[in-house]
Design an enzyme around this catalytic site. Sequence first.
Site, PDB file in Angstrom:
ATOM      1  N   ASP A   1       0.885  -1.160   0.000  1.00 50.75           N
ATOM      2  CA  ASP A   1       0.000   0.000   0.000  1.00 50.75           C
ATOM      3  C   ASP A   1       0.924   1.212   0.000  1.00 50.75           C
ATOM      4  OD1 ASP A   1      -2.353   1.554   0.187  1.00 50.75           O
ATOM      5  OD2 ASP A   1      -2.114   1.696   2.354  1.00 50.75           O
TER       6      ASP A   1
ATOM      7  N   GLU B   1      -1.078  -1.251  -4.889  1.00 51.46           N
ATOM      8  CA  GLU B   1      -2.302  -0.477  -5.126  1.00 51.46           C
ATOM      9  C   GLU B   1      -2.088   0.461  -6.297  1.00 51.46           C
ATOM     10  OE1 GLU B   1      -4.215   3.005  -2.726  1.00 51.46           O
ATOM     11  OE2 GLU B   1      -4.912   1.106  -1.876  1.00 51.46           O
TER      12      GLU B   1
ATOM     13  N   ASP C   1      -2.719   1.215   6.891  1.00 48.85           N
ATOM     14  CA  ASP C   1      -1.870   0.941   5.719  1.00 48.85           C
ATOM     15  C   ASP C   1      -1.411  -0.519   5.718  1.00 48.85           C
ATOM     16  OD1 ASP C   1      -1.279   3.969   4.881  1.00 48.85           O
ATOM     17  OD2 ASP C   1      -1.030   3.766   7.048  1.00 48.85           O
TER      18      ASP C   1
END
Length: 183
Positions: free
Chosen positions: A7, A68, A141
């Site tokens: 992330d 991501e 996160d």
Amino acid sequence: MRVLGVDPGLTRCGVGVVEGVAGRPLTMIGVGVVRTPVDAELGQRLVAVEQGIEQWLDEHRPEYVAVERVFSQHNVRTVMGTAQASAVAMLCAARRGIPVALHTPSEVKAAVTGSGRADKAQVGAMVTRLLRLDAPPKPADAADALALAICHIWRAPAQNRLQQAVALHTAGARTTARKGRTA
């Protein structure tokens, strides 16, 4: 299949490793956050992200890296930092020959919770449940990185079959075109 989920972020870059296959219980191998000082120069922050991701790659030896996909936000400064951290993660994986998959936030949310509009609490709760953890990973996160890895494990088989079908169709079309030229 062992997947490192990333992330991306400059201040906090979530990382998580999940192992398993679609349709079977998954196992969390590790989870954490690569942090950089907010007041450090951009180049130094990117080096710190690279070093952190390299450590995770060395320690956990994933077969895939799921990152991501950066999406448009109103805050250009935030999206730039996210994109830069994302590029570092992709570079680290590519340098080692590890395939990289990009997943959008809504795709990850839908895979893990069933809704592409789930909030962070819902994602954290489902990650906790799916990986049979005692509590949601903190900060968010870290949970998001695990969700990315889970999403990839669940979606990779279908994506691979789709890519193979497209490749076969394309190869067949080329063969048909060549035969038409020689007739």
